[in-house]
Design a protein around this motif. Structure first.
Motif, PDB file in Angstrom:
ATOM      1  N   PRO A   1       0.817  -1.229   0.000  1.00  0.00           N
ATOM      2  CA  PRO A   1       0.000   0.000   0.000  1.00  0.00           C
ATOM      3  C   PRO A   1       0.844   1.269   0.000  1.00  0.00           C
ATOM      4  O   PRO A   1       0.506   2.244  -0.683  1.00  0.00           O
ATOM      5  CB  PRO A   1      -0.822  -0.115   1.290  1.00  0.00           C
ATOM      6  CG  PRO A   1      -0.800  -1.551   1.650  1.00  0.00           C
ATOM      7  CD  PRO A   1       0.510  -2.069   1.178  1.00  0.00           C
ATOM      8  N   THR A   2       1.946   1.257   0.756  1.00  0.00           N
ATOM      9  CA  THR A   2       2.791   2.445   0.833  1.00  0.00           C
ATOM     10  C   THR A   2       3.508   2.688  -0.491  1.00  0.00           C
ATOM     11  O   THR A   2       3.649   3.836  -0.942  1.00  0.00           O
ATOM     12  CB  THR A   2       3.835   2.285   1.964  1.00  0.00           C
ATOM     13  OG1 THR A   2       3.156   1.914   3.166  1.00  0.00           O
ATOM     14  CG2 THR A   2       4.594   3.587   2.189  1.00  0.00           C
ATOM     15  N   PHE A   3       3.947   1.625  -1.119  1.00  0.00           N
ATOM     16  CA  PHE A   3       4.576   1.715  -2.438  1.00  0.00           C
ATOM     17  C   PHE A   3       3.629   2.377  -3.434  1.00  0.00           C
ATOM     18  O   PHE A   3       4.025   3.277  -4.188  1.00  0.00           O
ATOM     19  CB  PHE A   3       4.960   0.309  -2.914  1.00  0.00           C
ATOM     20  CG  PHE A   3       5.467   0.241  -4.333  1.00  0.00           C
ATOM     21  CD1 PHE A   3       6.758   0.636  -4.643  1.00  0.00           C
ATOM     22  CD2 PHE A   3       4.649  -0.228  -5.354  1.00  0.00           C
ATOM     23  CE1 PHE A   3       7.229   0.582  -5.949  1.00  0.00           C
ATOM     24  CE2 PHE A   3       5.107  -0.292  -6.659  1.00  0.00           C
ATOM     25  CZ  PHE A   3       6.405   0.114  -6.958  1.00  0.00           C
ATOM     26  N   LYS A   4       2.352   1.988  -3.429  1.00  0.00           N
ATOM     27  CA  LYS A   4       1.376   2.570  -4.348  1.00  0.00           C
ATOM     28  C   LYS A   4       1.143   4.046  -4.049  1.00  0.00           C
ATOM     29  O   LYS A   4       1.022   4.859  -4.974  1.00  0.00           O
ATOM     30  CB  LYS A   4       0.055   1.783  -4.269  1.00  0.00           C
ATOM     31  CG  LYS A   4       0.131   0.376  -4.844  1.00  0.00           C
ATOM     32  CD  LYS A   4      -1.234  -0.268  -4.960  1.00  0.00           C
ATOM     33  CE  LYS A   4      -1.822  -0.565  -3.600  1.00  0.00           C
ATOM     34  NZ  LYS A   4      -3.121  -1.290  -3.704  1.00  0.00           N
ATOM     35  N   TRP A   5       1.100   4.404  -2.764  1.00  0.00           N
ATOM     36  CA  TRP A   5       0.940   5.808  -2.391  1.00  0.00           C
ATOM     37  C   TRP A   5       2.099   6.652  -2.918  1.00  0.00           C
ATOM     38  O   TRP A   5       1.894   7.755  -3.445  1.00  0.00           O
ATOM     39  CB  TRP A   5       0.866   5.935  -0.870  1.00  0.00           C
ATOM     40  CG  TRP A   5      -0.520   5.848  -0.296  1.00  0.00           C
ATOM     41  CD1 TRP A   5      -1.050   4.819   0.419  1.00  0.00           C
ATOM     42  CD2 TRP A   5      -1.548   6.831  -0.385  1.00  0.00           C
ATOM     43  NE1 TRP A   5      -2.340   5.090   0.785  1.00  0.00           N
ATOM     44  CE2 TRP A   5      -2.681   6.324   0.298  1.00  0.00           C
ATOM     45  CE3 TRP A   5      -1.637   8.095  -0.969  1.00  0.00           C
ATOM     46  CZ2 TRP A   5      -3.869   7.036   0.421  1.00  0.00           C
ATOM     47  CZ3 TRP A   5      -2.815   8.810  -0.854  1.00  0.00           C
ATOM     48  CH2 TRP A   5      -3.918   8.276  -0.177  1.00  0.00           C
ATOM     49  N   ILE A   6       3.301   6.154  -2.755  1.00  0.00           N
ATOM     50  CA  ILE A   6       4.476   6.913  -3.194  1.00  0.00           C
ATOM     51  C   ILE A   6       4.493   7.059  -4.708  1.00  0.00           C
ATOM     52  O   ILE A   6       4.805   8.137  -5.239  1.00  0.00           O
ATOM     53  CB  ILE A   6       5.781   6.241  -2.695  1.00  0.00           C
ATOM     54  CG1 ILE A   6       5.819   6.254  -1.160  1.00  0.00           C
ATOM     55  CG2 ILE A   6       7.013   6.963  -3.247  1.00  0.00           C
ATOM     56  CD1 ILE A   6       6.968   5.464  -0.573  1.00  0.00           C
ATOM     57  N   ILE A   7       4.170   5.998  -5.428  1.00  0.00           N
ATOM     58  CA  ILE A   7       4.105   6.063  -6.895  1.00  0.00           C
ATOM     59  C   ILE A   7       3.109   7.140  -7.329  1.00  0.00           C
ATOM     60  O   ILE A   7       3.397   7.969  -8.207  1.00  0.00           O
ATOM     61  CB  ILE A   7       3.694   4.693  -7.483  1.00  0.00           C
ATOM     62  CG1 ILE A   7       4.804   3.644  -7.275  1.00  0.00           C
ATOM     63  CG2 ILE A   7       3.365   4.819  -8.966  1.00  0.00           C
ATOM     64  CD1 ILE A   7       6.087   3.922  -8.012  1.00  0.00           C
ATOM     65  N   ALA A   8       1.933   7.141  -6.684  1.00  0.00           N
ATOM     66  CA  ALA A   8       0.915   8.145  -7.025  1.00  0.00           C
ATOM     67  C   ALA A   8       1.426   9.550  -6.744  1.00  0.00           C
ATOM     68  O   ALA A   8       1.215  10.478  -7.541  1.00  0.00           O
ATOM     69  CB  ALA A   8      -0.366   7.864  -6.242  1.00  0.00           C
ATOM     70  N   LEU A   9       2.116   9.722  -5.624  1.00  0.00           N
ATOM     71  CA  LEU A   9       2.622  11.041  -5.258  1.00  0.00           C
ATOM     72  C   LEU A   9       3.679  11.529  -6.244  1.00  0.00           C
ATOM     73  O   LEU A   9       3.684  12.702  -6.632  1.00  0.00           O
ATOM     74  CB  LEU A   9       3.216  11.007  -3.849  1.00  0.00           C
ATOM     75  CG  LEU A   9       3.757  12.343  -3.334  1.00  0.00           C
ATOM     76  CD1 LEU A   9       2.621  13.336  -3.145  1.00  0.00           C
ATOM     77  CD2 LEU A   9       4.522  12.167  -2.044  1.00  0.00           C
ATOM     78  N   VAL A  10       4.558  10.630  -6.662  1.00  0.00           N
ATOM     79  CA  VAL A  10       5.601  11.012  -7.630  1.00  0.00           C
ATOM     80  C   VAL A  10       4.955  11.453  -8.941  1.00  0.00           C
ATOM     81  O   VAL A  10       5.344  12.473  -9.531  1.00  0.00           O
ATOM     82  CB  VAL A  10       6.576   9.849  -7.864  1.00  0.00           C
ATOM     83  CG1 VAL A  10       7.534  10.169  -9.015  1.00  0.00           C
ATOM     84  CG2 VAL A  10       7.381   9.560  -6.593  1.00  0.00           C
ATOM     85  N   LEU A  11       3.961  10.698  -9.392  1.00  0.00           N
ATOM     86  CA  LEU A  11       3.309  11.017 -10.660  1.00  0.00           C
ATOM     87  C   LEU A  11       2.504  12.320 -10.582  1.00  0.00           C
ATOM     88  O   LEU A  11       2.349  13.023 -11.588  1.00  0.00           O
ATOM     89  CB  LEU A  11       2.396   9.863 -11.081  1.00  0.00           C
ATOM     90  CG  LEU A  11       3.111   8.534 -11.405  1.00  0.00           C
ATOM     91  CD1 LEU A  11       2.101   7.447 -11.716  1.00  0.00           C
ATOM     92  CD2 LEU A  11       4.094   8.707 -12.569  1.00  0.00           C
ATOM     93  N   LEU A  12       2.008  12.641  -9.383  1.00  0.00           N
ATOM     94  CA  LEU A  12       1.211  13.864  -9.197  1.00  0.00           C
ATOM     95  C   LEU A  12       2.044  15.035  -8.683  1.00  0.00           C
ATOM     96  O   LEU A  12       1.506  16.127  -8.478  1.00  0.00           O
ATOM     97  CB  LEU A  12       0.063  13.601  -8.217  1.00  0.00           C
ATOM     98  CG  LEU A  12      -1.028  12.635  -8.677  1.00  0.00           C
ATOM     99  CD1 LEU A  12      -1.974  12.325  -7.533  1.00  0.00           C
ATOM    100  CD2 LEU A  12      -1.786  13.215  -9.869  1.00  0.00           C
ATOM    101  N   HIS A  13       3.334  14.827  -8.493  1.00  0.00           N
ATOM    102  CA  HIS A  13       4.194  15.823  -7.854  1.00  0.00           C
ATOM    103  C   HIS A  13       4.120  17.194  -8.538  1.00  0.00           C
ATOM    104  O   HIS A  13       3.891  18.218  -7.887  1.00  0.00           O
ATOM    105  CB  HIS A  13       5.639  15.324  -7.844  1.00  0.00           C
ATOM    106  CG  HIS A  13       6.618  16.347  -7.390  1.00  0.00           C
ATOM    107  ND1 HIS A  13       6.972  16.513  -6.070  1.00  0.00           N
ATOM    108  CD2 HIS A  13       7.322  17.293  -8.078  1.00  0.00           C
ATOM    109  CE1 HIS A  13       7.835  17.498  -5.967  1.00  0.00           C
ATOM    110  NE2 HIS A  13       8.070  17.992  -7.172  1.00  0.00           N
ATOM    111  N   ASN A  14       4.321  17.221  -9.834  1.00  0.00           N
ATOM    112  CA  ASN A  14       4.347  18.504 -10.542  1.00  0.00           C
ATOM    113  C   ASN A  14       2.998  19.207 -10.498  1.00  0.00           C
ATOM    114  O   ASN A  14       2.921  20.438 -10.407  1.00  0.00           O
ATOM    115  CB  ASN A  14       4.790  18.296 -11.993  1.00  0.00           C
ATOM    116  CG  ASN A  14       6.273  17.948 -12.090  1.00  0.00           C
ATOM    117  OD1 ASN A  14       7.011  18.066 -11.113  1.00  0.00           O
ATOM    118  ND2 ASN A  14       6.705  17.508 -13.267  1.00  0.00           N
ATOM    119  N   LEU A  15       1.915  18.428 -10.547  1.00  0.00           N
ATOM    120  CA  LEU A  15       0.576  19.004 -10.446  1.00  0.00           C
ATOM    121  C   LEU A  15       0.371  19.636  -9.069  1.00  0.00           C
ATOM    122  O   LEU A  15      -0.103  20.776  -8.952  1.00  0.00           O
ATOM    123  CB  LEU A  15      -0.486  17.926 -10.698  1.00  0.00           C
ATOM    124  CG  LEU A  15      -1.945  18.348 -10.473  1.00  0.00           C
ATOM    125  CD1 LEU A  15      -2.336  19.457 -11.438  1.00  0.00           C
ATOM    126  CD2 LEU A  15      -2.877  17.151 -10.612  1.00  0.00           C
TER     127      LEU A  15
END
Length: 356
Positions: free
Chosen positions: A72-86
């Motif tokens: 679950p934490t891995f998925k959260w971090i992936i989402a955050l990286v992809l949304l970082h610039n936004l």
């Protein structure tokens, strides 16, 4: 057994409320006081819930930890990286001039942080609590090794050894380290994990509550130690010094015992149906840990719109501090707890419908 499970659930409920309260009003006496014990409570509960059957099936134990914590934490971090610039673009993240976050990610930075998600490394302040998940995983593994291979007196030598290693790491490697956060944390987290296991195995807390006079004495002593910690060796797990490590552990254990007794008493005097919300909260502390800072951002946006503040205040981390001093920390606390719970509740409903 159900009574014990409910007690642990309520302990986690109190601990997560303390955590969010501390983050809601940073730099306040509230943050300082709860910092003495609220994170150790989680490690203690994890060790308390350790089951002997895991000792015969290491593969199952590791798989369980991977799917309940790492994945679950891995998925959260992936989402955050992809949304970082936004998120950076709309002002949710600070810019580099403020010293916490960060600039926009290019292609190389995005790939780098996607890869580092494997070791649960997050570069953004909205997921500052990731260190706790890493330490929970590490303490689970170290705790498993000690429980399996250290019996009798050797268990206590291992327990004290972890405490000594915490002190040595603070002395030799003070400050933050890449990836691991701080080198004393794996040892200190494991110490509290094994303390929880020991308290359950030897029924220490039940023995302390066996007589009413004992319970009153223990509660008073716990309060005295916590107040002493606040006045004389104020620290938290992530802001320790060499000389304060052992006194901090004493205050933390006092806080754990106090939280246990409060939880136990709440179960005794409260009708079971009245505790449904509290139990739901205690069973979903992960969602609150991962989403409460983002929930603070939404609360900040509401405050900005209602009070006519400059929109750049949205990036204040973790809250708009001068507003929390006016009492708005309570609004942040309520929002930081209940919005993640609402998201989790909706997610659970969707999953139930999908399975049908």
């Amino acid at each position: 057994m159900q009574q014990k499970n409910n007690t642990i659930t309520l302990m986690k409920t109190l601990a997560i409320i303390c955590m969010v309260a501390g983050h809601s009003y940073t730099g306040s006496p509230i943050e300082s006081f709860v910092g003495l014990f609220h994170m150790p409570v989680f490690f203690f509960c994890s060790g308390f819930c350790f089951k002997e059957k895991y000792l015969c099936d290491l593969k199952f134990y590791i798989k369980r930890k991977i799917f309940t914590m790492w994945w679950p934490t891995f998925k959260w971090i992936i989402a955050l990286v992809l949304l970082h610039n936004l998120l950076l673009g709309i002002g949710v993240l600070r810019d580099a001039s403020d010293g916490i976050a960060v600039s926009a990610y290019g292609f190389k930075e995005t790939i780098k942080y996607l890869a580092m998600a494997v070791i649960l490394h997050a570069n953004d302040p909205v997921f500052a609590g990731i260190w706790f998940i890493k330490m929970l995983l590490i303490s689970s593994v170290l705790g498993f090794i000690v429980i399996k291979y250290c019996k009798g007196v050797s268990f206590f030598f291992a327990l004290m050894g972890l405490l000594v290693m915490s002190v040595l790491m603070l002395d030799w490697f003070p400050g933050r380290m890449p990836i691991i956060h701080q080198l004393h944390l794996p040892f200190l987290s494991s110490f509290f994990f094994l303390t929880g296991y020991f308290f359950k195995r030897d029924q220490v807390l039940e023995e302390l509550r066996a007589k009413k006079n004992n319970m009153v004495l223990v509660v008073v002593l716990s309060l005295v130690l916590l107040v002493s910690g606040y006045n004389f060796w104020l620290s938290s797990m992530v802001s320790l010094s060499t000389g304060r490590c052992i006194p901090f552990c004493v205050s933390a254990i006092a806080g754990i015992i106090l939280v246990y007794n409060i939880s136990k008493k709440a179960l005794e005097i409260t009708p079971p149906n009245s505790l449904n919300y509290v139990k739901f909260l205690g069973n979903n502390t992960y969602a609150i840990l991962m989403m409460h800072i983002l929930s603070f951002r939404l609360m900040s946006a509401i405050i900005i719109l209602c009070c006519g503040l400059d929109w750049s205040r949205l990036a204040d981390f973790p809250t708009i501090h001068f507003m929390t001093e006016k009492g708005f920390w309570i609004a942040y606390l309520i929002f930081g707890i209940n919005l993640p719970l609402l998201v989790q509740f909706i997610y659970n409903k969707i999953c139930c419908i999908w399975k049908k």
